[in-house]
Design a protein around this motif. Structure first.
Motif, PDB file in Angstrom:
ATOM      1  N   GLU A  28     128.533  72.317 -37.242  1.00 33.21           N
ATOM      2  CA  GLU A  28     129.689  71.652 -36.779  1.00 33.21           C
ATOM      3  C   GLU A  28     129.300  70.293 -35.898  1.00 33.21           C
ATOM      4  N   LYS A  29     130.216  69.215 -36.063  1.00 27.73           N
ATOM      5  CA  LYS A  29     130.187  68.170 -35.234  1.00 27.73           C
ATOM      6  C   LYS A  29     130.564  68.355 -33.709  1.00 27.73           C
ATOM      7  N   GLY A  30     129.956  67.505 -32.910  1.00 25.94           N
ATOM      8  CA  GLY A  30     130.097  67.704 -31.556  1.00 25.94           C
ATOM      9  C   GLY A  30     129.164  68.709 -30.958  1.00 25.94           C
ATOM     10  N   ASP A  31     129.704  69.233 -29.783  1.00 24.04           N
ATOM     11  CA  ASP A  31     128.825  70.205 -28.926  1.00 24.04           C
ATOM     12  C   ASP A  31     128.663  71.570 -29.867  1.00 24.04           C
ATOM     13  N   ALA A  32     127.539  72.313 -29.402  1.00 22.53           N
ATOM     14  CA  ALA A  32     127.506  73.656 -29.971  1.00 22.53           C
ATOM     15  C   ALA A  32     127.317  74.453 -28.688  1.00 22.53           C
ATOM     16  N   ASN A  33     128.044  75.656 -28.819  1.00 19.84           N
ATOM     17  CA  ASN A  33     128.036  76.581 -27.765  1.00 19.84           C
ATOM     18  C   ASN A  33     127.348  77.921 -28.106  1.00 19.84           C
ATOM     19  N   VAL A  34     126.309  78.173 -27.510  1.00 23.54           N
ATOM     20  CA  VAL A  34     125.524  79.070 -27.971  1.00 23.54           C
ATOM     21  C   VAL A  34     125.547  80.074 -26.901  1.00 23.54           C
ATOM     22  N   ASP A  35     125.644  81.335 -27.321  1.00 21.45           N
ATOM     23  CA  ASP A  35     125.521  82.582 -26.438  1.00 21.45           C
ATOM     24  C   ASP A  35     124.284  83.042 -26.341  1.00 21.45           C
ATOM     25  N   VAL A  36     123.818  83.351 -24.931  1.00 25.45           N
ATOM     26  CA  VAL A  36     122.493  83.691 -24.811  1.00 25.45           C
ATOM     27  C   VAL A  36     122.511  84.635 -23.540  1.00 25.45           C
ATOM     28  N   GLY A  37     122.596  86.254 -23.927  1.00 19.25           N
ATOM     29  CA  GLY A  37     122.747  87.167 -23.073  1.00 19.25           C
ATOM     30  C   GLY A  37     124.354  86.950 -22.535  1.00 19.25           C
ATOM     31  N   ASN A  38     124.314  87.127 -21.098  1.00 17.71           N
ATOM     32  CA  ASN A  38     125.823  87.069 -20.728  1.00 17.71           C
ATOM     33  C   ASN A  38     126.135  85.714 -20.444  1.00 17.71           C
ATOM     34  N   LYS A  39     125.542  84.670 -20.898  1.00 17.54           N
ATOM     35  CA  LYS A  39     125.721  83.374 -20.496  1.00 17.54           C
ATOM     36  C   LYS A  39     125.943  82.588 -21.989  1.00 17.54           C
ATOM     37  N   THR A  40     127.006  81.454 -21.787  1.00 12.28           N
ATOM     38  CA  THR A  40     127.055  80.501 -22.813  1.00 12.28           C
ATOM     39  C   THR A  40     126.514  79.174 -22.366  1.00 12.28           C
ATOM     40  N   VAL A  41     125.529  78.752 -23.308  1.00 14.02           N
ATOM     41  CA  VAL A  41     124.936  77.234 -23.190  1.00 14.02           C
ATOM     42  C   VAL A  41     125.371  76.234 -24.246  1.00 14.02           C
ATOM     43  N   THR A  42     126.106  75.237 -23.740  1.00 12.61           N
ATOM     44  CA  THR A  42     126.627  74.066 -24.452  1.00 12.61           C
ATOM     45  C   THR A  42     125.340  73.061 -24.688  1.00 12.61           C
ATOM     46  N   LEU A  43     125.299  72.898 -26.198  1.00 13.47           N
ATOM     47  CA  LEU A  43     124.046  72.127 -26.452  1.00 13.47           C
ATOM     48  C   LEU A  43     124.919  70.844 -27.266  1.00 13.47           C
ATOM     49  N   SER A  44     124.104  69.640 -27.199  1.00 17.17           N
ATOM     50  CA  SER A  44     124.803  68.347 -27.740  1.00 17.17           C
ATOM     51  C   SER A  44     123.580  68.056 -28.767  1.00 17.17           C
ATOM     52  N   PRO A  45     123.397  68.477 -30.127  1.00 19.82           N
ATOM     53  CA  PRO A  45     122.729  68.152 -31.108  1.00 19.82           C
ATOM     54  C   PRO A  45     122.925  67.050 -31.617  1.00 19.82           C
ATOM     55  N   ARG A  46     121.834  66.291 -32.224  1.00 19.55           N
ATOM     56  CA  ARG A  46     122.095  65.206 -32.850  1.00 19.55           C
ATOM     57  C   ARG A  46     122.029  65.288 -34.444  1.00 19.55           C
ATOM     58  N   LYS A  47     122.447  64.325 -35.422  1.00 16.54           N
ATOM     59  CA  LYS A  47     122.364  64.731 -36.768  1.00 16.54           C
ATOM     60  C   LYS A  47     121.137  65.394 -37.300  1.00 16.54           C
ATOM     61  N   LYS A  48     119.845  64.851 -36.847  1.00 14.10           N
ATOM     62  CA  LYS A  48     118.711  65.278 -37.273  1.00 14.10           C
ATOM     63  C   LYS A  48     118.107  66.298 -35.999  1.00 14.10           C
ATOM     64  N   ILE A  49     117.854  67.446 -36.602  1.00 11.28           N
ATOM     65  CA  ILE A  49     117.404  68.545 -35.789  1.00 11.28           C
ATOM     66  C   ILE A  49     115.874  68.819 -36.104  1.00 11.28           C
ATOM     67  N   GLY A  50     114.726  68.600 -35.166  1.00 16.66           N
ATOM     68  CA  GLY A  50     113.276  68.875 -35.490  1.00 16.66           C
ATOM     69  C   GLY A  50     113.292  70.795 -35.671  1.00 16.66           C
ATOM     70  N   TYR A  51     112.603  70.953 -36.699  1.00 15.88           N
ATOM     71  CA  TYR A  51     112.234  72.391 -37.274  1.00 15.88           C
ATOM     72  C   TYR A  51     111.017  72.924 -37.264  1.00 15.88           C
ATOM     73  N   GLU A  52     110.788  73.831 -36.629  1.00 15.80           N
ATOM     74  CA  GLU A  52     109.399  74.402 -36.704  1.00 15.80           C
ATOM     75  C   GLU A  52     109.396  75.983 -36.909  1.00 15.80           C
ATOM     76  N   ILE A  53     108.624  76.481 -37.891  1.00 11.79           N
ATOM     77  CA  ILE A  53     108.750  77.797 -38.107  1.00 11.79           C
ATOM     78  C   ILE A  53     107.187  78.363 -38.082  1.00 11.79           C
TER      79      ILE A  53
END
Length: 78
Positions: A28-53
């Protein structure tokens, strides 16, 4: 400043849709709200995201066989 929020739990394979929910938030465009346990963390990703597996396969007489997948995503916030 550095802050780390960590949550661990075991999921059934059917419950792995939580990973889809995180991916949907990142798409989605804009901020990302990710649930981590009992907390919601708001992240601000850019168009390009670094990825490692990383995948580790190990075998132990005492612990048995084990497979571990680590996925890392990173970016500089907007």
């Amino acid at each position: 400043m550095s802050e780390k929020t960590l949550h661990e739990e075991k999921l059934s394979r059917k419950e792995a849709d939580r990973l889809d929910a995180i991916a949907d938030q990142l798409r989605e465009k804009g901020d990302a709200n990710v649930d981590v346990g009992n907390k919601t963390v708001t992240l601000s990703p850019r168009k390009k995201i670094g990825y490692e597996i990383g995948i580790r396969e190990s075998s132990s007489v005492l612990r048995g066989d084990r497979e571990t997948v680590t996925i890392k995503l990173d970016w500089k916030p907007k």
